[in-house]
Enzyme design. Sequence first.
Site, PDB file in Angstrom:
ATOM      1  N   TYR A 155      18.433 -12.108   7.063  1.00 52.27           N
ATOM      2  CA  TYR A 155      18.505 -12.121   8.535  1.00 52.27           C
ATOM      3  C   TYR A 155      19.876 -11.638   9.010  1.00 52.27           C
ATOM      4  O   TYR A 155      19.986 -10.772   9.890  1.00 52.27           O
ATOM      5  CB  TYR A 155      18.226 -13.539   9.038  1.00 52.27           C
ATOM      6  CG  TYR A 155      18.183 -13.690  10.549  1.00 52.27           C
ATOM      7  CD1 TYR A 155      17.162 -13.113  11.291  1.00 52.27           C
ATOM      8  CD2 TYR A 155      19.157 -14.425  11.218  1.00 52.27           C
ATOM      9  CE1 TYR A 155      17.119 -13.271  12.678  1.00 52.27           C
ATOM     10  CE2 TYR A 155      19.117 -14.590  12.596  1.00 52.27           C
ATOM     11  CZ  TYR A 155      18.092 -14.016  13.320  1.00 52.27           C
ATOM     12  OH  TYR A 155      18.041 -14.166  14.689  1.00 52.27           O
ATOM     13  N   LYS A 159      20.703  -8.249  11.246  1.00 52.50           N
ATOM     14  CA  LYS A 159      21.290  -8.315  12.590  1.00 52.50           C
ATOM     15  C   LYS A 159      22.633  -7.577  12.638  1.00 52.50           C
ATOM     16  O   LYS A 159      22.988  -7.005  13.671  1.00 52.50           O
ATOM     17  CB  LYS A 159      21.442  -9.773  13.029  1.00 52.50           C
ATOM     18  CG  LYS A 159      20.094 -10.457  13.269  1.00 52.50           C
ATOM     19  CD  LYS A 159      19.274  -9.748  14.348  1.00 52.50           C
ATOM     20  CE  LYS A 159      18.014 -10.492  14.718  1.00 52.50           C
ATOM     21  NZ  LYS A 159      17.288  -9.883  15.843  1.00 52.50           N
TER      22      LYS A 159
HETATM   23  N1  LIG Z   1      16.498 -18.414  18.769  1.00 55.94           N
HETATM   24  C1  LIG Z   1      17.737 -18.175  18.361  1.00 55.94           C
HETATM   25  O1  LIG Z   1      18.541 -19.085  18.081  1.00 55.94           O
HETATM   26  C2  LIG Z   1      18.200 -16.752  18.255  1.00 55.94           C
HETATM   27  C3  LIG Z   1      19.576 -16.528  18.061  1.00 55.94           C
HETATM   28  C4  LIG Z   1      20.002 -15.218  17.945  1.00 55.94           C
HETATM   29  C5  LIG Z   1      19.105 -14.171  18.020  1.00 55.94           C
HETATM   30  N2  LIG Z   1      17.775 -14.427  18.217  1.00 55.94           N
HETATM   31  C6  LIG Z   1      16.871 -13.273  18.285  1.00 55.94           C
HETATM   32  O2  LIG Z   1      16.143 -13.331  19.488  1.00 55.94           O
HETATM   33  C7  LIG Z   1      14.944 -12.577  19.323  1.00 55.94           C
HETATM   34  C8  LIG Z   1      13.769 -13.363  19.885  1.00 55.94           C
HETATM   35  O3  LIG Z   1      13.544 -14.485  19.052  1.00 55.94           O
HETATM   36  P1  LIG Z   1      13.203 -15.938  19.613  1.00 55.94           P
HETATM   37  O4  LIG Z   1      14.319 -16.805  19.245  1.00 55.94           O
HETATM   38  O5  LIG Z   1      12.751 -15.842  21.026  1.00 55.94           O
HETATM   39  O6  LIG Z   1      12.013 -16.339  18.630  1.00 55.94           O
HETATM   40  P2  LIG Z   1      10.438 -16.589  18.831  1.00 55.94           P
HETATM   41  O7  LIG Z   1      10.172 -17.467  19.986  1.00 55.94           O
HETATM   42  O8  LIG Z   1       9.971 -17.014  17.485  1.00 55.94           O
HETATM   43  O9  LIG Z   1       9.892 -15.134  19.192  1.00 55.94           O
HETATM   44  C9  LIG Z   1       9.905 -14.075  18.257  1.00 55.94           C
HETATM   45  C10 LIG Z   1       9.073 -12.967  18.837  1.00 55.94           C
HETATM   46  O10 LIG Z   1       9.067 -11.867  17.912  1.00 55.94           O
HETATM   47  C11 LIG Z   1       7.732 -11.489  17.699  1.00 55.94           C
HETATM   48  N3  LIG Z   1       7.499 -10.918  16.382  1.00 55.94           N
HETATM   49  C12 LIG Z   1       7.898 -11.419  15.193  1.00 55.94           C
HETATM   50  N4  LIG Z   1       7.437 -10.637  14.212  1.00 55.94           N
HETATM   51  C13 LIG Z   1       6.731  -9.644  14.805  1.00 55.94           C
HETATM   52  C14 LIG Z   1       6.010  -8.529  14.322  1.00 55.94           C
HETATM   53  N5  LIG Z   1       5.915  -8.255  13.015  1.00 55.94           N
HETATM   54  N6  LIG Z   1       5.390  -7.703  15.206  1.00 55.94           N
HETATM   55  C15 LIG Z   1       5.470  -7.966  16.534  1.00 55.94           C
HETATM   56  N7  LIG Z   1       6.146  -8.988  17.050  1.00 55.94           N
HETATM   57  C16 LIG Z   1       6.763  -9.823  16.188  1.00 55.94           C
HETATM   58  C17 LIG Z   1       6.932 -12.770  17.860  1.00 55.94           C
HETATM   59  O11 LIG Z   1       5.605 -12.439  18.177  1.00 55.94           O
HETATM   60  P3  LIG Z   1       4.332 -12.860  17.290  1.00 55.94           P
HETATM   61  O12 LIG Z   1       4.825 -13.702  16.144  1.00 55.94           O
HETATM   62  O13 LIG Z   1       3.492 -13.607  18.269  1.00 55.94           O
HETATM   63  O14 LIG Z   1       3.765 -11.546  16.888  1.00 55.94           O
HETATM   64  C18 LIG Z   1       7.630 -13.402  19.050  1.00 55.94           C
HETATM   65  O15 LIG Z   1       7.137 -12.867  20.243  1.00 55.94           O
HETATM   66  C19 LIG Z   1      14.831 -12.265  17.840  1.00 55.94           C
HETATM   67  O16 LIG Z   1      15.249 -10.938  17.594  1.00 55.94           O
HETATM   68  C20 LIG Z   1      15.807 -13.234  17.206  1.00 55.94           C
HETATM   69  O17 LIG Z   1      16.295 -12.786  15.978  1.00 55.94           O
HETATM   70  C21 LIG Z   1      17.318 -15.691  18.329  1.00 55.94           C
END
Ligand SMILES: NC(=O)c1ccc[n+]([C@@H]2O[C@H](COP(=O)([O-])OP(=O)(O)OC[C@H]3O[C@@H](n4cnc5c(N)ncnc54)[C@H](OP(=O)(O)O)[C@@H]3O)[C@@H](O)[C@H]2O)c1
Length: 235
Positions: A155, A159
Site C-alpha cells: 500500500y 501511494k
Molecule cells: N481511509 C483512510 O484512512 C485513508 C487514508 C489515506 C488515503 N485513503 C485513500 O482514500 C481512497 C478512498 O478510500 P476510503 O478510505 O474511502 O475507503 P473505502 O470506503 O473502502 O472505499 C474504497 C473505494 O474504492 C473502491 N474500489 C476498491 N477496489 C476497487 C476496484 N478494483 N474497482 C473499482 N473500485 C474499487 C471501492 O468500491 P467497491 O469495493 O465497492 O468496488 C470503494 O468505493 C483510497 O484511495 C484510499 O487509499 C484512505
Amino acid sequence: MSKTALITGASKGIGLETAHRLAASDLDITTVILMARQSDDFDANFAALDAEMGDSVTLVRSIVDVGDRDALIVAIGELYAAHGTIHYLVNNAGYTNPVPIHQVDFEDFERTMAVNVYAPFTLVQELLHLGNRFDVIVNIASTAGINGRSGWLTYSASKAAVINMSEVMRDELKIYGTRVVCLSPGRTATALRRVLAPEEDPSTIMQPQHVAQVIETMLGPTGQYVDQQNVIVRQ
Ligand SMILES: NC(=O)c1ccc[n+]([C@@H]2O[C@H](COP(=O)([O-])OP(=O)(O)OC[C@H]3O[C@@H](n4cnc5c(N)ncnc54)[C@H](OP(=O)(O)O)[C@@H]3O)[C@@H](O)[C@H]2O)c1
C-alpha cells in the site's frame, strides 16, 4: 457551462461523500459519474443519492473493476461516447491488504498497483487519447505514501507512486490548462481504514465528509491558490 465529474471508488467512504458534495456543489456540475464494482452497498447508496438529488443533477453509475485494465478501457470509451468531456476526475478508488514482507503475495502486490496506480494512469491516458481536456484531476494518495509504514509495504509503495506520478501529470498537463492535485489523507473512518487498523475507534478519527470537503475546494476556484504538490489532509 455544464461540467461532468467522474469519481472512482464512489460506492462508499470518501468517494461517495465526494459524489454527494459535487452533486450539490455550485461548480456548475450537471453530471456526476460514480464508478465502483457491483455491490449491494453501491446499489443502495446510489439509489439514496439519486433520490436526494432529484432532477438537479444527472447521476450515472459505472460498474467496473478498475484493476481490470481491459474492462476499464472499455468503460472509459463508453462513458466518453455517452457523456463527452470529463472536466473533473477524482482518482479515489483504493485497495489494500496489509501484511509483513514475508507474507506479501506477489499477485496481491500486482493487484494493489493495478487499482491504486495503473487505474488512475489508465483513466488519464485513455481520456487524453480520446481528446478529453480536463479542468482538474485529483489523485488520492495517502500519508502512508510519504513515509513507508511497517506492515503496509504494498500500500505504501503504491501511494508513493501516486504522489510521484501526480507530479509528472501536473507538469505535463499544464499546457492544456489542467490542474493536477495530489491529495493525501491521513486516517479516515472508512471500510479501508478498518482493514488497516481494525482495533481503532472510528469516531475518534477524521470522517470521509471532511476529506470530501477539501476535494471539493481543490476542484473549485479557490483550489488554484493552494500549493498542490501534495495536499495533506489530517487531524
Ligand atoms: N481511509 C483512510 O484512512 C485513508 C487514508 C489515506 C488515503 N485513503 C485513500 O482514500 C481512497 C478512498 O478510500 P476510503 O478510505 O474511502 O475507503 P473505502 O470506503 O473502502 O472505499 C474504497 C473505494 O474504492 C473502491 N474500489 C476498491 N477496489 C476497487 C476496484 N478494483 N474497482 C473499482 N473500485 C474499487 C471501492 O468500491 P467497491 O469495493 O465497492 O468496488 C470503494 O468505493 C483510497 O484511495 C484510499 O487509499 C484512505
